[in-house]
Write a protein that holds these residues in place. Structure first.
Motif, PDB file in Angstrom:
ATOM      1  N   ARG A   6      18.257  37.827  22.458  1.00 45.35           N
ATOM      2  CA  ARG A   6      18.917  38.844  22.685  1.00 45.35           C
ATOM      3  C   ARG A   6      19.422  39.558  21.862  1.00 45.35           C
ATOM      4  O   ARG A   6      20.079  40.662  22.822  1.00 45.35           O
ATOM      5  N   GLY A  13      23.140  44.054  28.385  1.00 49.83           N
ATOM      6  CA  GLY A  13      21.960  42.993  29.350  1.00 49.83           C
ATOM      7  C   GLY A  13      21.227  44.443  29.996  1.00 49.83           C
ATOM      8  O   GLY A  13      21.809  45.262  29.610  1.00 49.83           O
ATOM      9  N   PRO A  41      25.571  40.329  39.332  1.00 55.80           N
ATOM     10  CA  PRO A  41      26.099  39.842  37.424  1.00 55.80           C
ATOM     11  C   PRO A  41      27.446  40.199  37.350  1.00 55.80           C
ATOM     12  O   PRO A  41      28.179  40.976  38.135  1.00 55.80           O
ATOM     13  N   SER A  43      29.424  41.529  35.073  1.00 55.26           N
ATOM     14  CA  SER A  43      30.155  42.207  33.702  1.00 55.26           C
ATOM     15  C   SER A  43      29.442  43.414  33.720  1.00 55.26           C
ATOM     16  O   SER A  43      28.142  43.615  34.678  1.00 55.26           O
ATOM     17  N   ARG A  51      26.038  44.977  34.422  1.00 53.38           N
ATOM     18  CA  ARG A  51      24.635  44.759  33.389  1.00 53.38           C
ATOM     19  C   ARG A  51      24.876  43.182  34.208  1.00 53.38           C
ATOM     20  O   ARG A  51      25.077  42.231  34.158  1.00 53.38           O
ATOM     21  N   TRP A  52      22.700  42.886  33.550  1.00 59.69           N
ATOM     22  CA  TRP A  52      22.983  41.549  34.381  1.00 59.69           C
ATOM     23  C   TRP A  52      22.450  40.598  32.961  1.00 59.69           C
ATOM     24  O   TRP A  52      22.016  41.285  32.296  1.00 59.69           O
ATOM     25  N   SER A  53      23.399  39.525  32.860  1.00 57.76           N
ATOM     26  CA  SER A  53      23.051  38.248  31.582  1.00 57.76           C
ATOM     27  C   SER A  53      22.071  37.749  31.421  1.00 57.76           C
ATOM     28  O   SER A  53      21.650  37.277  32.926  1.00 57.76           O
ATOM     29  N   ASP A  56      22.502  35.176  34.660  1.00 58.28           N
ATOM     30  CA  ASP A  56      22.603  36.544  35.633  1.00 58.28           C
ATOM     31  C   ASP A  56      21.359  36.498  36.342  1.00 58.28           C
ATOM     32  O   ASP A  56      20.295  36.325  37.468  1.00 58.28           O
ATOM     33  N   TRP A  96      15.733  36.479  26.559  1.00 59.67           N
ATOM     34  CA  TRP A  96      16.083  37.234  27.374  1.00 59.67           C
ATOM     35  C   TRP A  96      14.342  36.898  28.513  1.00 59.67           C
ATOM     36  O   TRP A  96      13.367  36.729  27.606  1.00 59.67           O
TER      37      TRP A  96
END
Length: 343
Positions: A6, A13, A41, A43, A51-53, A56, A96
């Motif tokens: 991360r 993300g 996503p 956020s 942005r994709w966490s 997500d 990730w």
């Protein structure tokens, strides 16, 4: 490719474009899932960019996996959301998935197509995945890019045809799983045909103006498989040859009339099966003459398609030419152009 931690990637993300490359889908598909199923996503970076966490991303990967097995998208979205709750992202807590470049070598984890593809181009795998999901927008875009980048011959042989063959094998397999792929084959065939026709009409012609006598293409009565002739049309356009396409299941009398009315370079007759490979009609076409009285001439006839094999293997008629591949047909027709310039 090693899985980055991360803290090795932006805290905000993945962007939609990065995730699209990871999954082998288009950004448009991801946005469509968000609009239709509230699947996106949670956020935004600086209040603007989505942005994709890791959660997500895991949810999106599950969505792709489910749709690739034939699950309807709405049901797949609900299931993916439920499974993502409380589940760690791929690779372990806090990790990730790798983000492939635009030209991935296929080593990164990807959503599978569920089809027996073997070793093929990455574009073929992406096309198969999109077709299985019934993602028409993505299928159309992938085909457009493949034809524009590789040209119609390579795009057909290395991207379109392997995907179609894999779908056909899945369709013919026994059980309910095989039956799920009938609609996939129809979707893929239609879009391949549309992409090739568009290429011939809007790309090949302006780039290299066709000249000389046209090639007349026709399916025999009862033969509906026009896709191979769409491929040949696009490739001939690249070679600067004009084409007169009559389409599928042309009645015998109409075919003979067209041959007599048009001064063509050659007539191509397609037969997918021996049931439609009418040798007597092919001989009638070969005997048809065009031109003014006293100066009439005959047109060469090419027999194309697997249906002719059992018909012509024993004694191929001298007035007909049996071609066995796309390259053979193109080579024969370009050779005829050199021998028979426009009159």
């Amino acid at each position: 490719m090693a899985t980055p931690q991360r803290d090795e990637l932006p805290v905000a993300g993945l962007t939609t474009g990065q995730l699209a490359r990871l999954l082998g889908v288009s950004p448009t598909t991801l946005r469509s899932w968000d609009r239709r199923y509230g699947f996106g996503p949670a956020s935004r970076a600086d209040g603007r960019h989505r942005r994709w966490s890791p959660d997500d991303v895991a949810m999106a990967q599950e969505m792709c996996r489910l749709t690739a097995t034939g699950t309807p998208p709405a049901e797949a979205a609900r299931t993916a959301r439920l499974r993502a709750r409380g589940a760690d992202g791929p690779g372990g807590p806090g990790e990730w998935p790798p983000v492939p470049s635009d030209r991935t070598d296929g080593s990164a984890p990807r959503a599978g197509s569920g089809l027996p593809l073997g070793r093929v181009r990455s574009e073929c795998r992406g096309l198969a995945r999109a077709a299985v999901r019934l993602d028409a927008e993505e299928v159309r875009e992938l085909l457009r890019r493949a034809v524009a980048h590789h040209g119609p011959a390579v795009a057909w042989e290395e991207v379109m045809s392997p995907a179609l063959q894999a779908v056909g094998r899945k369709w013919q397999s026994s059980g309910e799983e095989g039956e799920q792929y009938v609609e996939v084959e129809h979707l893929l065939s239609w879009h391949i045909s549309a992409a090739l026709r568009h290429y011939y009409l809007d790309a090949a012609r302006p780039r290299r103006a066709a000249s000389g006598l046209p090639v007349l293409l026709s399916c025999l009565p009862g033969e509906q498989h026009t896709l191979p002739l769409d491929v040949l049309t696009a490739v001939l356009g690249d070679e600067g040859l004009a084409v007169l396409m009559l389409g599928g299941s042309v009645p015998a009398d109409a075919l003979i009339t067209a041959v007599r009315r048009v001064a063509s370079l050659a007539v191509v007759l397609w037969a997918q099966t021996s049931d439609t490979a009418d040798l007597a009609l092919a001989r009638r076409v070969a005997g048809a003459r065009w031109g003014v009285r006293g100066a009439r001439t005959q047109t060469p006839v090419l027999l194309c398609g697997p249906g002719w094999h059992p018909v012509t293997d024993d004694a191929e008629p001298s007035e007909l030419t049996h071609v066995t591949s796309l390259h053979d047909a193109v080579r024969t027709l370009t050779g005829l152009r050199r021998e028979r310039p426009a009159r």
